[in-house]
Scaffold this motif. Structure first.
Motif, mmCIF file in Angstrom:
data_model
loop_
_atom_site.group_PDB
_atom_site.id
_atom_site.type_symbol
_atom_site.label_atom_id
_atom_site.label_comp_id
_atom_site.label_asym_id
_atom_site.label_seq_id
_atom_site.Cartn_x
_atom_site.Cartn_y
_atom_site.Cartn_z
ATOM 1 N N LEU A 1 0.839 -1.188 0.000
ATOM 2 C CA LEU A 1 0.000 0.000 0.000
ATOM 3 C C LEU A 1 0.879 1.245 0.000
ATOM 4 N N GLY A 2 0.327 2.349 -0.478
ATOM 5 C CA GLY A 2 1.153 3.529 -0.689
ATOM 6 C C GLY A 2 0.803 4.776 0.085
ATOM 7 N N PRO A 3 0.448 4.697 1.361
ATOM 8 C CA PRO A 3 0.237 5.959 2.085
ATOM 9 C C PRO A 3 1.530 6.717 2.338
ATOM 10 N N ARG A 4 2.656 6.023 2.230
ATOM 11 C CA ARG A 4 3.957 6.666 2.419
ATOM 12 C C ARG A 4 4.805 6.505 1.166
ATOM 13 N N THR A 5 5.827 7.348 1.056
ATOM 14 C CA THR A 5 6.666 7.309 -0.141
ATOM 15 C C THR A 5 7.623 6.130 -0.150
ATOM 16 N N SER A 6 7.836 5.500 1.006
ATOM 17 C CA SER A 6 8.698 4.321 1.081
ATOM 18 C C SER A 6 7.891 3.126 1.565
ATOM 19 N N SER A 7 8.215 1.950 1.040
ATOM 20 C CA SER A 7 7.524 0.740 1.455
ATOM 21 C C SER A 7 8.485 -0.434 1.365
ATOM 22 N N TYR A 8 8.370 -1.340 2.333
ATOM 23 C CA TYR A 8 9.191 -2.546 2.377
ATOM 24 C C TYR A 8 8.266 -3.716 2.659
ATOM 25 N N VAL A 9 8.239 -4.683 1.769
ATOM 26 C CA VAL A 9 7.364 -5.835 1.973
ATOM 27 C C VAL A 9 7.771 -6.584 3.231
ATOM 28 N N ALA A 10 9.036 -6.952 3.325
ATOM 29 C CA ALA A 10 9.467 -7.859 4.387
ATOM 30 C C ALA A 10 10.674 -7.300 5.121
ATOM 31 N N ALA A 11 10.781 -7.708 6.385
ATOM 32 C CA ALA A 11 11.944 -7.365 7.205
ATOM 33 C C ALA A 11 12.335 -8.610 7.999
ATOM 34 N N PRO A 12 12.914 -9.611 7.338
ATOM 35 C CA PRO A 12 13.309 -10.819 8.056
ATOM 36 C C PRO A 12 14.495 -10.539 8.972
ATOM 37 N N SER A 13 14.515 -11.196 10.117
ATOM 38 C CA SER A 13 15.650 -11.089 11.044
ATOM 39 C C SER A 13 16.241 -12.478 11.284
ATOM 40 N N THR A 14 16.267 -13.277 10.232
ATOM 41 C CA THR A 14 16.754 -14.646 10.320
ATOM 42 C C THR A 14 18.175 -14.699 10.861
ATOM 43 N N ASN A 15 18.437 -15.664 11.711
ATOM 44 C CA ASN A 15 19.794 -15.854 12.220
ATOM 45 C C ASN A 15 20.709 -16.356 11.115
ATOM 46 N N LEU A 16 21.960 -15.913 11.174
ATOM 47 C CA LEU A 16 22.965 -16.316 10.191
ATOM 48 C C LEU A 16 22.991 -17.829 9.997
ATOM 49 N N ASN A 17 22.872 -18.582 11.078
ATOM 50 C CA ASN A 17 23.025 -20.032 11.026
ATOM 51 C C ASN A 17 21.726 -20.776 10.740
ATOM 52 N N SER A 18 20.603 -20.086 10.749
ATOM 53 C CA SER A 18 19.334 -20.751 10.436
ATOM 54 C C SER A 18 19.304 -21.115 8.960
ATOM 55 N N ARG A 19 18.746 -22.256 8.680
ATOM 56 C CA ARG A 19 18.774 -22.765 7.310
ATOM 57 C C ARG A 19 17.933 -21.903 6.381
ATOM 58 N N TYR A 20 16.749 -21.480 6.824
ATOM 59 C CA TYR A 20 15.835 -20.756 5.944
ATOM 60 C C TYR A 20 15.176 -19.600 6.675
ATOM 61 N N GLY A 21 14.762 -18.599 5.889
ATOM 62 C CA GLY A 21 13.977 -17.486 6.384
ATOM 63 C C GLY A 21 12.613 -17.482 5.713
ATOM 64 N N PHE A 22 12.347 -16.466 4.865
ATOM 65 C CA PHE A 22 11.084 -16.373 4.144
ATOM 66 C C PHE A 22 11.300 -16.815 2.697
ATOM 67 N N VAL A 23 10.379 -17.635 2.195
ATOM 68 C CA VAL A 23 10.412 -18.051 0.794
ATOM 69 C C VAL A 23 9.036 -17.812 0.189
ATOM 70 N N PHE A 24 9.009 -17.117 -0.945
ATOM 71 C CA PHE A 24 7.765 -16.854 -1.671
ATOM 72 C C PHE A 24 7.836 -17.587 -3.005
ATOM 73 N N ASN A 25 6.858 -18.443 -3.264
ATOM 74 C CA ASN A 25 6.840 -19.231 -4.487
ATOM 75 C C ASN A 25 5.481 -19.087 -5.160
ATOM 76 N N ARG A 26 5.526 -18.767 -6.448
ATOM 77 C CA ARG A 26 4.319 -18.576 -7.255
ATOM 78 C C ARG A 26 3.369 -17.569 -6.589
ATOM 79 N N CYS A 27 3.939 -16.498 -6.105
ATOM 80 C CA CYS A 27 3.159 -15.434 -5.480
ATOM 81 C C CYS A 27 3.033 -14.246 -6.427
ATOM 82 N N ARG A 28 2.183 -13.324 -6.060
ATOM 83 C CA ARG A 28 2.016 -12.086 -6.822
ATOM 84 C C ARG A 28 2.250 -10.908 -5.892
#
Length: 913
Positions: free
Chosen positions: A749-776
């Motif tokens: 959404l655009g109420p502000r001039t800046s937008s960020y979908v995601a802000a993951p804070s995954t640990n360096l050693n964690s295998r996976y964070g966020f994965v989006f597949n066949r999304c829009r």
């Protein structure tokens, strides 16, 4: 020691001089590009084209350039308004091409680390007469490397490089393109060598951040172009390379060249006007020029040149500084030219205004230079100043408002007039300056000169290959669990056991706001049903062998829902997310007392586990981000289907207040704060929940819509979203859990001039964070979204109080390794845990809308120079490189070696709207 000066006709030697004429003239306000200054934005992508060559393979080119056909085919097939994007493929990052013709309206985006190299085979550019690569009486026997004709709203974008390979031997010959040009000069002939980019009869074209180097001839020519912007670009060719002009606007109008770095073998910029008409409305601003022949106008001026503004320019090492050149073979009127805030050093002729450029020129096209204005121009090293008008009837007419030149400079003047009587009073009868009384040192040029930057080798939009992408498949991501770095195979396949629909189940509990409640199985609020589940669980009244289901009938349920840990898994099922909504309005800035007043009643009779959740927020002075969840879930293996959860903060339909984002905002400096008119407001928070499953859910909010927390000590907490919808504006999907989003819509959404979908804070050693597949990844068509500067992600620099990255402008500033994250100006400490919250996100097989920044969809965390700053990190190499270059040694955190290779951010097989 002063050196003896050569005796020249009409030359005077003078001491350090400052000429000042305050308020005696005003430059024409039309002397600039008539368009509003606006940074170009790359269009959305029609096709990704992967590289197939390495640098070594390009260097050993033996025949025709192999990439020409597929590049041209991709350009021809791309719809107008879109762009072909050149990307890396494994270790391949080079393209080798001959002449390309851009389709009207189609752009080229070249990723950082990618090199588009020009062929060394003359036949790849030849116009059909086999002249390319030779010298003759005419020249121009080669097509340019890139031709643009009758195009509009297009250009070249990206941080990649176009290399004309001008200094390398051509195939089938013994000379390089540049050596051919030098031989043509010696033999008084013309070289047939390719220009790099030629734009003709086009409108609203752009060059943005691109690097151009080693062109065989002119780098960029504009012919009959109306509307052109070069922004943040780089041109880099040796000073010895003949006829390698940087940018030449010819018979064009509304031109801006800004924030760019140009060093070359001929004119850095040359504004020309030939038989096709005038050149007018030109702005050259905030640039740095190095070797070359300077900021030039001419030599073709017969079409007339007018309304030119050159300002905030440093010139270091060019043979000429500010230059206007023409002669009777090609002369015309050059009028209304303003040079303002200019710094020049190491130039043979810092000011060079000459109407007799061609010494053997003949003709009747008389050059005339009128209304030439110098404002705050500083020449820092001695050189020759040339003021050469045509004759007494057509003199050079020049105004000065602040000109500083050094001792031992020389002046050549003929048929030149100062248009102010004040200046004349400073000159003797031979047009020699007289020393002025001592003046205060002018420091405007102290920081004007910049070191020529180096191109970034880092790919700003990394693409995975098929082998890499396979590691982020559905079964891989959801098939591991455990502590960071110690995950073990733990198969979970939610698609094999989908969340049941309302029609497929017999509910254990029913919520219906429009029906009577019995306090046992039927309730009017979802929280009341959860209270009963917890009570029944404590009383061992729930079946231990199966999942508990709650049916929520259509309706709007206003209030909070807190679900604590339970001994049995819970499913909350609606009938239709469009008509079944759980909502509340609260944000991070309300007090605990306000929170108690608004929501206390619904938790008054809650079981202890739920009351503890409520009380943990109630006792806070300000509830903060993690107190704002409308739905807060701790129950393992939680499921939800066909329900909307909304935090309606700032979503009442009234325009949301704008955040203060300009330079004058309070706290816009090193502390990186903005005026808090927007606050965090969670729709849903999952708290250490593993195997959480969501189908056809809608999560609505603005900032921080969905927060997913890992378990204790970073224990894997897997989430699966299927056929769902999530919207927001800033960091609206965030946390350190593992989450897989399949066939879902993610709307910015655009109420502000800046937008960020995601802000993951995954640990360096964690295998996976966020994965989006066949999304829009879609947007709301707001003006802010349509600007194309929103981002897919910024990696959450969790708990940071000081940064070891970049340079923070605080006297005595230090950020050291420590056991806490804290900062008491000017020093602070940061923990290894915070350093290791790297953030991971992969996007596969998805459609990405035009709102996402096409060049750098992965943003830094805050701005360089602020306490929360950290640059985007695409992989473990970036992590190690950034840390090694920081103010803290890796050994201070206990690292003995770089971490194992892993990808943090990346894309595979996406489409772009």
């Amino acid at each position: 020691m002063k050196q003896r000066q050569p005796q020249l006709t009409l030359v005077s030697r003078y001491a350090s001089v400052l000429l000042v004429m305050s308020g005696l003239f005003a430059a024409d306000v039309s002397a600039q590009d008539s368009r509003p200054l606006k940074e170009p934005v790359a269009p959305s992508i029609c096709q990704l084209l992967p590289a197939q060559l390495t640098m070594n393979e390009v260097d050993v080119q033996a025949s025709a350039a192999p990439d020409t056909p597929r590049l041209q085919q991709a350009i021809n097939q791309c719809p107008s308004g879109k762009a072909v994007r050149l990307v890396r493929h494994s270790d391949k990052n080079y393209f080798l091409t001959g002449a390309l013709q851009m389709k009207a309206g189609v752009s080229l985006v070249i990723d950082a680390g990618i090199v588009l190299a020009g062929s060394r085979l003359p036949a790849d550019y030849d116009k059909g007469e086999k002249k390319c690569g030779t010298i003759d009486q005419k020249g121009r026997g080669c097509h340019p490397l890139i031709s643009v004709t009758q195009s509009q709203n297009a250009g070249l974008f990206g941080d990649g490089v176009i290399d004309g390979q001008g200094g390398k031997k051509i195939l089938g010959g013994s000379e390089s393109w540049w050596e051919i040009a030098r031989r043509a000069q010696r033999e008084d002939l013309h070289q047939n060598v390719p220009r790099m980019l030629e734009i003709t009869q086009s409108r609203e074209m752009a060059l943005h951040r691109i690097w151009l180097k080693n062109s065989a001839n002119f780098h960029v020519t504009l012919n009959q172009v109306d509307g052109f912007t070069a922004w943040g670009m780089h041109i880099d060719t040796p000073a010895t390379a003949r006829n390698t002009d940087g940018i030449d606007p010819i018979s064009s109008r509304n031109i801006t060249i800004t924030r760019s770095f140009i060093r070359t073998g001929d004119d850095n910029v040359a504004i020309k006007a030939g038989n096709q008409g005038p050149t007018e409305n030109i702005t050259i601003s905030d640039n740095h020029f190095y070797s070359g022949h300077g900021m030039s106008i001419g030599s073709e001026t017969n079409g007339n040149i007018r309304h030119v503004l050159v300002e905030k320019l440093s010139i270091d090492g060019a043979t000429s500084g500010l230059r206007i050149k023409s002669d009777v073979s090609r002369g015309g009127l050059v009028q209304d030219v303003t040079y303002r805030d200019i710094c020049i050093q190491n130039s043979k002729a810092p000011l060079d205004f000459d109407t007799h450029y061609g010494k053997r020129a003949s003709g009747d096209l008389i050059p005339e230079y009128s209304d030439i204005h110098l404002e705050r121009v500083q020449v820092l090293t001695p050189g020759k100043l040339i003021f050469h008008g045509y004759d007494a009837a057509r003199p050079l007419r020049l105004s000065v408002n602040g000109l500083s030149v050094p001792e031992q400079s020389t002046v050549v003047r003929e048929n030149a007039q100062w248009t102010s009587a004040v200046v004349k009073s400073m000159l003797d009868q031979n047009f020699a300056w007289q020393p002025l009384p001592s003046t205060t040192k002018n420091t405007a040029c102290d920081n004007a000169f910049a070191v020529y930057p180096s191109p970034s080798a880092a790919d700003k939009r990394p693409q995975l290959n098929a082998e890499q992408a396979a590691h982020f498949s559905y079964d891989e991501v959801l098939g591991y669990a455990g502590l960071p770095g110690k995950e073990q195979r733990d198969v979970w396949n939610p698609l094999s056991s989908p969340v049941v629909s309302a029609q497929q189940m017999t509910p254990d509990y029913i919520v219906n706001a429009a029906a009577p409640a019995d306090g046992k199985r039927h309730f009017q609020r979802l929280q009341d049903a959860v209270n009963q589940i917890v009570s029944d669980d404590l009383a061992h009244r729930l079946p231990a062998s199966r999942r508990i289901t709650v049916l929520v009938e259509p309706g709007v349920y206003d209030g909070l829902v807190y679900i604590p840990e339970t001994s049995v898994p819970i499913s909350v099922i609606g009938r239709d997310p469009a008509t079944t909504r759980i909502c509340a309005n609260l944000d991070a800035a309300i007090s605990g007392a306000q929170y108690q007043e608004r929501f206390g009643a619904q938790f008054a009779q809650a079981p202890a586990a739920i009351a503890d959740m409520f009380n943990s927020i109630r006792i806070r002075p300000i509830i903060g981000t993690f107190g704002t969840a409308v739905l807060w879930v701790k129950s393992q293996a939680f499921q939800m289907r066909d329900i909307t959860v909304e935090n309606s903060y700032n979503k009442t339909g009234a325009p949301a207040p704008q955040a203060c984002e300009g330079a004058d905002c309070p706290g816009n400096g090193v502390y990186g704060k903005s005026l808090m008119v927007h606050h965090q407001a969670l729709a849903m928070m999952t708290d250490g929940v593993d195997k959480a499953q969501f189908e056809q859910v809608r999560l609505l909010g603005l900032q921080d819509t969905l927060y997913m927390r890992a378990g204790k000590s970073g224990q894997t907490a897997r989430h699966f979203f299927y056929h769902s919808y999530i919207e927001g504006d800033v960091d609206y999907i965030f946390g350190d859990a593992t989450a897989y989003f399949l066939e879902s819509e993610i709307r910015s959404l655009g109420p502000r001039t800046s937008s960020y979908v995601a802000a993951p804070s995954t640990n360096l050693n964690s295998r996976y964070g966020f994965v989006f597949n066949r999304c829009r990844f879609s947007h709301d068509q707001s003006s802010n979204a349509m600007a194309g500067k929103f981002y897919l992600v910024r990696q959450w620099f969790h708990n940071q109080r000081c940064t070891p990255y970049g340079k923070v402008p605080i006297d005595g500033y230090r950020c050291e390794a420590g056991v806490t994250d804290q900062f008491v100006s000017p020093t602070g400490t940061i923990t290894r845990q915070t350093i290791e919250t790297v953030g991971k996100m992969i996007v596969l097989n998805s459609v990405i809308g035009a709102h996402i920044h096409p060049l750098t969809p992965w943003s830094d965390w805050n701005k360089n120079g602020t306490l929360p700053y950290r640059p985007a990190q695409f992989n473990s190499d970036d992590f190690w490189r950034n840390l090694s270059a920081s103010t803290i040694s890796p050994t201070a955190f206990g690292y003995q070696a770089a971490p194992a290779p892993m990808q943090f951010l990346g894309e595979f097989n996406n489409q772009y709207e």
